[in-house]
Scaffold this motif. Structure first.
Motif, PDB file in Angstrom:
ATOM      1  N   GLY A  97       0.768  -0.983  -0.466  1.00 17.80           N
ATOM      2  CA  GLY A  97      -0.307  -0.151  -0.304  1.00 17.80           C
ATOM      3  C   GLY A  97       0.510   1.255  -0.024  1.00 17.80           C
ATOM      4  O   GLY A  97       0.059   2.176   0.622  1.00 17.80           O
ATOM      5  N   TRP A  98       2.288   1.580  -0.093  1.00 24.46           N
ATOM      6  CA  TRP A  98       3.399   2.359   0.340  1.00 24.46           C
ATOM      7  C   TRP A  98       3.200   2.611  -1.273  1.00 24.46           C
ATOM      8  O   TRP A  98       3.449   4.203  -1.368  1.00 24.46           O
ATOM      9  CB  TRP A  98       4.650   1.857   0.411  1.00 24.46           C
ATOM     10  CG  TRP A  98       4.790   0.550  -0.374  1.00 24.46           C
ATOM     11  CD1 TRP A  98       4.885  -1.054   0.120  1.00 24.46           C
ATOM     12  CD2 TRP A  98       5.965   1.136  -1.369  1.00 24.46           C
ATOM     13  NE1 TRP A  98       5.819  -1.180  -0.710  1.00 24.46           N
ATOM     14  CE2 TRP A  98       5.930  -0.059  -2.049  1.00 24.46           C
ATOM     15  CE3 TRP A  98       6.546   2.009  -1.947  1.00 24.46           C
ATOM     16  CZ2 TRP A  98       6.951  -0.915  -3.253  1.00 24.46           C
ATOM     17  CZ3 TRP A  98       6.900   1.464  -3.105  1.00 24.46           C
ATOM     18  CH2 TRP A  98       6.774   0.419  -3.459  1.00 24.46           C
ATOM     19  N   PHE A  99       3.019   2.493  -2.195  1.00 19.15           N
ATOM     20  CA  PHE A  99       2.999   2.878  -4.139  1.00 19.15           C
ATOM     21  C   PHE A  99       2.554   4.181  -4.395  1.00 19.15           C
ATOM     22  O   PHE A  99       4.020   5.325  -4.149  1.00 19.15           O
ATOM     23  CB  PHE A  99       3.128   2.392  -5.192  1.00 19.15           C
ATOM     24  CG  PHE A  99       3.372   2.137  -6.350  1.00 19.15           C
ATOM     25  CD1 PHE A  99       4.093   2.218  -6.268  1.00 19.15           C
ATOM     26  CD2 PHE A  99       2.196   2.809  -7.000  1.00 19.15           C
ATOM     27  CE1 PHE A  99       4.735   2.450  -7.769  1.00 19.15           C
ATOM     28  CE2 PHE A  99       2.853   3.335  -7.685  1.00 19.15           C
ATOM     29  CZ  PHE A  99       4.017   3.078  -8.707  1.00 19.15           C
ATOM     30  N   GLY A 100       1.737   4.556  -2.961  1.00 17.59           N
ATOM     31  CA  GLY A 100       1.287   5.776  -3.840  1.00 17.59           C
ATOM     32  C   GLY A 100       2.005   6.971  -3.387  1.00 17.59           C
ATOM     33  O   GLY A 100       2.533   8.044  -3.327  1.00 17.59           O
ATOM     34  N   LYS A 101       2.167   6.867  -2.226  1.00 20.71           N
ATOM     35  CA  LYS A 101       3.014   7.289  -0.934  1.00 20.71           C
ATOM     36  C   LYS A 101       4.507   7.858  -1.249  1.00 20.71           C
ATOM     37  O   LYS A 101       4.984   9.033  -1.362  1.00 20.71           O
ATOM     38  CB  LYS A 101       3.241   6.922   0.299  1.00 20.71           C
ATOM     39  CG  LYS A 101       3.513   7.906   1.780  1.00 20.71           C
ATOM     40  CD  LYS A 101       3.391   7.362   3.043  1.00 20.71           C
ATOM     41  CE  LYS A 101       3.636   8.875   4.424  1.00 20.71           C
ATOM     42  NZ  LYS A 101       3.341   7.858   5.236  1.00 20.71           N
ATOM     43  N   LEU A 102       5.342   6.415  -1.247  1.00 20.40           N
ATOM     44  CA  LEU A 102       6.342   7.129  -1.777  1.00 20.40           C
ATOM     45  C   LEU A 102       6.686   7.091  -3.076  1.00 20.40           C
ATOM     46  O   LEU A 102       7.442   7.412  -3.365  1.00 20.40           O
ATOM     47  CB  LEU A 102       6.817   4.957  -0.500  1.00 20.40           C
ATOM     48  CG  LEU A 102       6.771   4.990   0.501  1.00 20.40           C
ATOM     49  CD1 LEU A 102       7.522   3.910   1.061  1.00 20.40           C
ATOM     50  CD2 LEU A 102       7.659   5.996   1.683  1.00 20.40           C
ATOM     51  N   SER A 103       6.138   6.447  -4.028  1.00 22.42           N
ATOM     52  CA  SER A 103       6.581   6.704  -5.109  1.00 22.42           C
ATOM     53  C   SER A 103       7.423   8.467  -5.264  1.00 22.42           C
ATOM     54  O   SER A 103       7.663   8.653  -6.591  1.00 22.42           O
ATOM     55  CB  SER A 103       5.871   6.730  -6.397  1.00 22.42           C
ATOM     56  OG  SER A 103       4.474   7.261  -5.866  1.00 22.42           O
ATOM     57  N   LYS A 104       5.540   9.052  -5.006  1.00 24.60           N
ATOM     58  CA  LYS A 104       6.240  10.650  -4.809  1.00 24.60           C
ATOM     59  C   LYS A 104       7.808  11.034  -4.166  1.00 24.60           C
ATOM     60  O   LYS A 104       8.009  12.320  -4.459  1.00 24.60           O
ATOM     61  CB  LYS A 104       5.467  11.232  -4.884  1.00 24.60           C
ATOM     62  CG  LYS A 104       4.056  11.121  -5.218  1.00 24.60           C
ATOM     63  CD  LYS A 104       2.931  11.421  -4.412  1.00 24.60           C
ATOM     64  CE  LYS A 104       1.544  11.016  -4.339  1.00 24.60           C
ATOM     65  NZ  LYS A 104       0.036  11.220  -4.353  1.00 24.60           N
ATOM     66  N   LEU A 105       8.950  10.258  -3.305  1.00 25.96           N
ATOM     67  CA  LEU A 105       9.464  10.881  -2.673  1.00 25.96           C
ATOM     68  C   LEU A 105      11.358  10.252  -3.225  1.00 25.96           C
ATOM     69  O   LEU A 105      12.023  10.588  -2.707  1.00 25.96           O
ATOM     70  CB  LEU A 105       9.635  10.263  -1.682  1.00 25.96           C
ATOM     71  CG  LEU A 105       7.946  10.391  -0.560  1.00 25.96           C
ATOM     72  CD1 LEU A 105       8.359  10.302   0.698  1.00 25.96           C
ATOM     73  CD2 LEU A 105       8.670  12.258  -0.648  1.00 25.96           C
ATOM     74  N   ALA A 106      11.094   9.934  -4.554  1.00 25.91           N
ATOM     75  CA  ALA A 106      12.053   8.757  -5.366  1.00 25.91           C
ATOM     76  C   ALA A 106      12.302  10.618  -5.438  1.00 25.91           C
ATOM     77  O   ALA A 106      12.270  11.386  -6.112  1.00 25.91           O
ATOM     78  CB  ALA A 106      11.629   8.319  -6.414  1.00 25.91           C
ATOM     79  N   PRO A 107      14.661  10.287  -5.228  1.00 22.08           N
ATOM     80  CA  PRO A 107      15.027  11.227  -5.865  1.00 22.08           C
ATOM     81  C   PRO A 107      15.515  11.942  -7.195  1.00 22.08           C
ATOM     82  O   PRO A 107      14.792  10.558  -7.488  1.00 22.08           O
ATOM     83  CB  PRO A 107      16.177  10.834  -5.066  1.00 22.08           C
ATOM     84  CG  PRO A 107      15.803   9.593  -3.983  1.00 22.08           C
ATOM     85  CD  PRO A 107      14.679   9.026  -4.692  1.00 22.08           C
ATOM     86  N   ALA A 108      15.389  12.750  -7.172  1.00 26.27           N
ATOM     87  CA  ALA A 108      15.956  12.662  -8.381  1.00 26.27           C
ATOM     88  C   ALA A 108      17.139  12.602  -9.478  1.00 26.27           C
ATOM     89  O   ALA A 108      17.947  11.829  -8.641  1.00 26.27           O
ATOM     90  CB  ALA A 108      15.995  14.172  -9.103  1.00 26.27           C
ATOM     91  N   GLY A 109      16.644  11.552 -10.440  1.00 26.84           N
ATOM     92  CA  GLY A 109      17.512  10.480 -11.259  1.00 26.84           C
ATOM     93  C   GLY A 109      18.193   9.047 -10.875  1.00 26.84           C
ATOM     94  O   GLY A 109      18.595   8.533 -10.567  1.00 26.84           O
TER      95      GLY A 109
END
Length: 174
Positions: free
Chosen positions: A77-89
């Protein structure tokens, strides 16, 4: 058609509310796991692990082909929350989280999902439970001789969307 709560099968299982991985939502169990087999159909000797929410129509179809099928509760269930926090690159950020959710091994600094809460261990514990609760279903054929792991050569890992990418990431690792 059997179901059981992950938190009752394995007392080591824990909730991780920080990533929306919980045992109850709106006063209802959120950690139910499903195991289906149709013993009237000639068995194929394969186990499908479905990495999305339980789907009765899909499980009926799988069973009609002689396949065993389970759906386990694991940290997805984390996908929507954590996918936005991916560091650039960082092109491996989500893959590392998916692998940690699948294995319960430490691959990512973004989450802390221990072995009992990963898909791999949840599937193992659920198959052990199914073998005990439903011996006629011959679930034990999916366990190694010492019952410490699944016989992965007999497993078909499947899912849609998030589940399909987790299945691919896990298969590459396994």
């Amino acid at each position: 058609r059997l179901k059981a709560r992950a938190s009752q099968i394995d007392t080591r299982a824990k909730a991780h509310p920080e990533i929306e991985f919980v045992f109850e939502k709106k006063d209802k169990p959120a950690d139910e796991q499903h195991g289906w087999v149709d013993t009237r159909v000639a068995p194929q000797g394969k186990l499908v692990i479905w990495l999305m929410g339980h789907n009765s129509g899909l499980f009926e179809r799988l069973n009609s082909y002689g396949l065993h099928a389970i759906q386990v509760h694991y940290a997805n269930g984390w996908f929507g929350k954590l996918s936005k926090l991916a560091p650039a690159g960082d092109t491996t950020y989500l893959g590392r989280i998916r692998l940690e959710a699948a294995t319960g091994e430490d691959f990512s600094t973004a989450v802390d999902i221990p072995k009992p809460d990963g898909m791999k261990e949840r599937a193992l514990q659920f198959i052990k439970w199914l073998a005990k609760e439903n011996p006629a279903g011959k679930w034990d054929q999916f366990l190694t001789a010492d019952a410490t792991d699944l016989r992965w050569e007999k497993v078909i890992l499947s899912g849609a969307s998030h589940g399909s990418t987790t299945a691919a990431r896990f298969a590459k690792h396994q």
